[in-house]
Design a protein around this motif. Sequence first.
Motif, mmCIF file in Angstrom:
data_model
loop_
_atom_site.group_PDB
_atom_site.id
_atom_site.type_symbol
_atom_site.label_atom_id
_atom_site.label_comp_id
_atom_site.label_asym_id
_atom_site.label_seq_id
_atom_site.Cartn_x
_atom_site.Cartn_y
_atom_site.Cartn_z
ATOM 1 N N ASN A 87 0.847 -1.190 0.000
ATOM 2 C CA ASN A 87 0.000 0.000 0.000
ATOM 3 C C ASN A 87 0.888 1.247 0.000
ATOM 4 O OD1 ASN A 87 -1.667 2.134 0.670
ATOM 5 N ND2 ASN A 87 -2.248 1.343 2.675
ATOM 6 N N ASP A 186 -1.664 2.695 -4.067
ATOM 7 C CA ASP A 186 -2.039 1.494 -3.311
ATOM 8 C C ASP A 186 -2.618 0.464 -4.281
ATOM 9 O OD1 ASP A 186 -3.140 -0.365 -1.643
ATOM 10 O OD2 ASP A 186 -4.545 0.990 -0.660
ATOM 11 N N HIS A 345 -5.561 6.252 -8.807
ATOM 12 C CA HIS A 345 -4.962 7.551 -8.591
ATOM 13 C C HIS A 345 -4.107 7.845 -9.813
ATOM 14 C CE1 HIS A 345 -6.301 7.424 -4.434
ATOM 15 N NE2 HIS A 345 -5.591 6.356 -4.188
ATOM 16 N N GLU A 370 1.638 9.511 -6.868
ATOM 17 C CA GLU A 370 1.535 9.241 -5.436
ATOM 18 C C GLU A 370 2.937 8.944 -4.920
ATOM 19 O OE1 GLU A 370 -1.700 7.050 -3.767
ATOM 20 O OE2 GLU A 370 -0.503 6.369 -2.056
ATOM 21 N N ASN A 417 -2.423 11.971 -5.475
ATOM 22 C CA ASN A 417 -2.907 11.457 -4.194
ATOM 23 C C ASN A 417 -1.736 11.251 -3.243
ATOM 24 O OD1 ASN A 417 -5.087 10.244 -2.556
ATOM 25 N ND2 ASN A 417 -3.830 8.394 -2.706
ATOM 26 N N GLU A 418 -1.940 11.568 -2.011
ATOM 27 C CA GLU A 418 -1.009 11.253 -0.926
ATOM 28 C C GLU A 418 0.446 11.449 -1.345
ATOM 29 O OE1 GLU A 418 -2.638 7.404 0.282
ATOM 30 O OE2 GLU A 418 -3.589 8.458 1.924
ATOM 31 N N MET A 458 -10.012 12.929 3.455
ATOM 32 C CA MET A 458 -10.368 11.525 3.423
ATOM 33 C C MET A 458 -10.624 10.982 4.831
ATOM 34 S SD MET A 458 -6.798 9.654 2.202
ATOM 35 C CE MET A 458 -6.642 10.381 0.594
ATOM 36 N N TYR A 459 -11.690 10.222 4.961
ATOM 37 C CA TYR A 459 -12.039 9.480 6.182
ATOM 38 C C TYR A 459 -12.226 10.316 7.448
ATOM 39 C CZ TYR A 459 -10.258 6.008 2.951
ATOM 40 O OH TYR A 459 -10.028 5.258 1.843
ATOM 41 N N HIS A 497 -14.715 3.060 3.950
ATOM 42 C CA HIS A 497 -13.757 2.092 3.398
ATOM 43 C C HIS A 497 -14.462 0.742 3.219
ATOM 44 C CE1 HIS A 497 -9.841 -0.190 3.655
ATOM 45 N NE2 HIS A 497 -9.541 0.800 2.852
ATOM 46 N N TRP A 525 -14.281 4.579 -0.814
ATOM 47 C CA TRP A 525 -13.075 3.812 -1.158
ATOM 48 C C TRP A 525 -13.409 2.344 -1.037
ATOM 49 C CZ3 TRP A 525 -8.848 5.073 -3.633
ATOM 50 C CH2 TRP A 525 -7.908 4.038 -3.809
ATOM 51 N N CYS A 966 -10.159 1.839 7.752
ATOM 52 C CA CYS A 966 -9.624 3.120 7.322
ATOM 53 C C CYS A 966 -10.710 4.139 7.638
ATOM 54 C CB CYS A 966 -9.338 3.063 5.823
ATOM 55 S SG CYS A 966 -8.090 4.189 5.277
HETATM 56 C C1 GAL Z 1 -6.149 6.092 1.289
HETATM 57 C C2 GAL Z 1 -5.483 6.069 -0.061
HETATM 58 C C3 GAL Z 1 -6.013 4.992 -0.943
HETATM 59 C C4 GAL Z 1 -6.082 3.699 -0.191
HETATM 60 C C5 GAL Z 1 -6.913 3.872 1.038
HETATM 61 C C6 GAL Z 1 -6.974 2.631 1.904
HETATM 62 O O1 GAL Z 1 -5.367 6.734 2.210
HETATM 63 O O2 GAL Z 1 -5.618 7.293 -0.719
HETATM 64 O O3 GAL Z 1 -5.197 4.876 -2.051
HETATM 65 O O4 GAL Z 1 -4.813 3.309 0.180
HETATM 66 O O5 GAL Z 1 -6.342 4.844 1.845
HETATM 67 O O6 GAL Z 1 -7.444 1.528 1.268
#
Ligand code: GAL
Length: 991
Positions: A87, A186, A345, A370, A417-418, A458-459, A497, A525, A966
């Motif tokens: 990941n 990931d 991504h 990324e 991303n990230e 995110m999240y 997630h 996600w 997540c």
């Molecule tokens: C996020 C990321 C995704 C994936 C997800 C977890 O942080 O952007 O690519 O890794 O978490 O499944």
Amino acid sequence: MVVRPSHESVVVPNGVLPARFRPRAGGTDRPALSLDGEWRFRLFPEASTGVDPADRGEGWDTIEVPGHWQLAQAPDAWPYGRPAYTNVLFPIPVDPPRVPRENPTGEYRRTVTVPPSWQEDGRVVLRFEGVDSWFEVAVNGQILAQSHGSRLPTEIDVTDALVDGANLVAVRVTQWSAPTYLEDQDQWWLSGIFRSVSMEHRPAGGVDHATVVAEYDHTTGEGELRVDVEHDAGHQARITVPELGINVAAGETVRHPVQPWSAEHPRLYDVVVSTAAEQVTLRVGFRTVSTVDGVFRVNGAPVKLYGVNRHEFEPARGRAVTPETMLEDVLLMKQHHVNAVRTSHYPPHPHFLDLCDEHGLYVIDENDLETHGFEPLGWRGNPTDDPQWTPVLVDRVTRMVRRDAHHPSIIMWSLGNESGEGCNVEAMASAIRVLDGSRPLHYEGDWSSEHVDVYSRMYPTSEEVALIGRGEEAPLADGSLDSRRRTLPFVLCEYAHAMGNGPGGLTDYLDLVDEHPRLMGGFVWEWMDHGIATRAADGTPFHGYGGDFGEELHDGAFIADGLLLADRTPSPGLVELAAAYAPVQVVPDLHRPQTFRLRNRYAFTSTEHIRLEWALVAGGDVVATGDYAAELSLAPGETRILTVSELTGQAVQDVRASSEAVWCTLRAVPREAPAWAPDGFHLGAGQVLVRPAAPLPPASGVPTRTAEGNHHVGPVVLDAVGRILSIGGVPVRLSRVDAWRAPTDNDGSRSWYDAVGDDEAWTKAGLTRLHERVEGLVREGDTLVVTARCAGAATDCGFAVRYEWRTVDHSTADLVITIRPEGQWPGSVARLGLLLALEQADAGAVTVDWTGMGPGESYADSTLAALTGRWQHTVDELGTRYTRPQENGARRGVTRATFGLATGPLTLTAGEVLVGDQQVHGIELTARPWSDAALHAADHPHELVPDGSLWVHVDAAGHGLGSAACGPGVLASAMLRPAPVTMQVRFSAGQ
Ligand code: GAL
């Protein structure tokens, strides 16, 4: 001088002189040769293969292009290395721009004969749509270019190297390269020429590139079109739109009344760009994206994004996805009310965007970037903040925008991303703005939104989203950035997630999105599990995840976190998502009994195109149906309250006498189903309880005692101390209270926001090792009372249990079970109820006919898709074969269930169920042909073997699912805390 960067160099952006790079938009009438198909191939352990580019590769293997070499013969053989999954972590030492000497490198060869006419005028280019990760191209032994940017196109002018007759094309592709440090998404590490290759004729005076601006003015109903054309000097291009009678010169702006494009009405027009030498046809949609008063809008109307994150994936082909799969994805999204995709991504295969234009999906097109693997190193050496990398990062966004800008479906560009923060964020943002000022920019890594046009996260928890929705989020240290960010719309670029069984709690976010104009929606996600098609030692096929391919470093099943299972079967999570994203929301009104609240969630469509179908369901059976007589005409965003009486008229009076529970089901059905709609397709559905079931009639029979000391309670035989021996003649191998489940991926993780994970709490509380000690049996009148204590080793928490058995008649026994938690509990419990293991040879084939929620599974925070009715499945069909086995298959609100056992039917009927002081409707039922311990021990579904028992959970309550793998865990509203429960269940054998 042509600079020849090595695979370890970051000097030249894409290896090809930028002037030669023409990512053309649209379909040309000029001929092209597909170079897809069989190529000669040989894999070498290092980038310096020592092979002459003029070597024709006689005697080498052959390989299919497009494809990844690791999957070339999978799942039967793996001659070219195996896939690897990480990941965040790089599977190579972090030493940019250098990469290991051990660097699997593929040499590809094929010949192509170019029609002689192509060489009479113009140029010939070789076009690669995607090669992972770095490659060098030679024609007839002459090295012409190097390139990178795995998910971006490359064009190479090969004219001067061509000969008459067969031309040898040689491509050297390395697995690792300097740009690997930019491509740490990931997903699986997979290499090779994985998108199409073509040889194309570029006539002198042809259309090299077209830039389209097609806006829509919702105040006048006019479209504004301007097409700028790059072509050889001296040739004028004309722009025509035959359907609109438009015929203007390139570069001229024209206004004309049009029908706008939106995901709801994806209206496209053919725009033809012509020069004397070439005609290019673009499918153009007129639409304007804007932010007004902090609200994201399309064509002036506030639009909410009900989205998913999509990687490109097929189990046997990796990212070399076929057009059929792309269409399947788009149609599955439409069928499940998804209206937006973030191409996580990287830019997807261009055909996917054509399909989004055509079928109507809003797209966030994300740059191929990324650098997450730098985060564990404190972002030391991060290319995002290194000026040496600026040209490379700018090159990437440039190629993305130039390739994709003509797609109306794209409503936002994402910088990547990230990838942390740094000077290159601004550089990329500026580069995009020069090319295209018509779309907002997105980058989640820019928390202050300094360089972008939306606030993205995110999240986060739903509590935080609520604060943001109200504009009350915690301030940024920099006042001016803070004030600016408060004016921006907010998007959840990732939430919920979908790993394994889940996500739960979708409505917690979506209710907020519906409520607050600033919240523009979100992207779950992720779209699908990336399970790789492989085989066990005995040949059994299964879908592998991280660690199944001998990786030194891997992230296990974190790659199986999608709404589709790896074989593209919609998981229960996707079915739930469809209900949560329903464009016509149908929910019980919280403030009025027997009342529905309907909300039109469309941005552009009134509800005149739908019919409201109602049904009255008594005891699970549909007893009356009809259509709502009046027209339902709700404007976008409008809400309406409808009572059951208004809908059903007299019919509801007629069923009130029923002793069974009565529900009213309401479905919003399109008057004309779209071509892609499956059977039973609807735009929203919900249910309200009209009347609860009458209590079960009292039991009046008498338990009897046999000579051996056993007790007979109707069909149930208890031994002398009170343990269940058999039910209806079927031996019971185990019966006890249970509070555990085979942890889901979410249970197994400590959430971002909690101090303790569910699985941790359950293990600590002893739930993984529960045993029940019967303490005594007494007869109180006609009731046999068995008391017991159920607990696990090494802990002082446990359950005091009381079973009250009564005979109803010779075939029916009544059980009231009371479970009282004792001691100090470290957290939640997974379930509270009774576990029975009934001896049954072919338990998976046993039919279950139930009245309750269905037909799919439901959990405390995932109940939108399941409606109360009467359903039938086999035990096998009740379960979901998650890529990594875990708890699955619960059905809530079950008031009756009949198991078709080999010896005859066995029916469970639920009476009163109390959880704490809350009365709940029905029990939660789960049945499987193996134990939870076996389910937990298995790493893959094929390892699960029926053990000769039918394992049945009869629960008063179950824990929700959440998104802890997540993001946040199970919210308080769906969390099962240790609480006293009482549950009445009747067992009837032979009926
Ligand atoms: C996020 C990321 C995704 C994936 C997800 C977890 O942080 O952007 O690519 O890794 O978490 O499944």
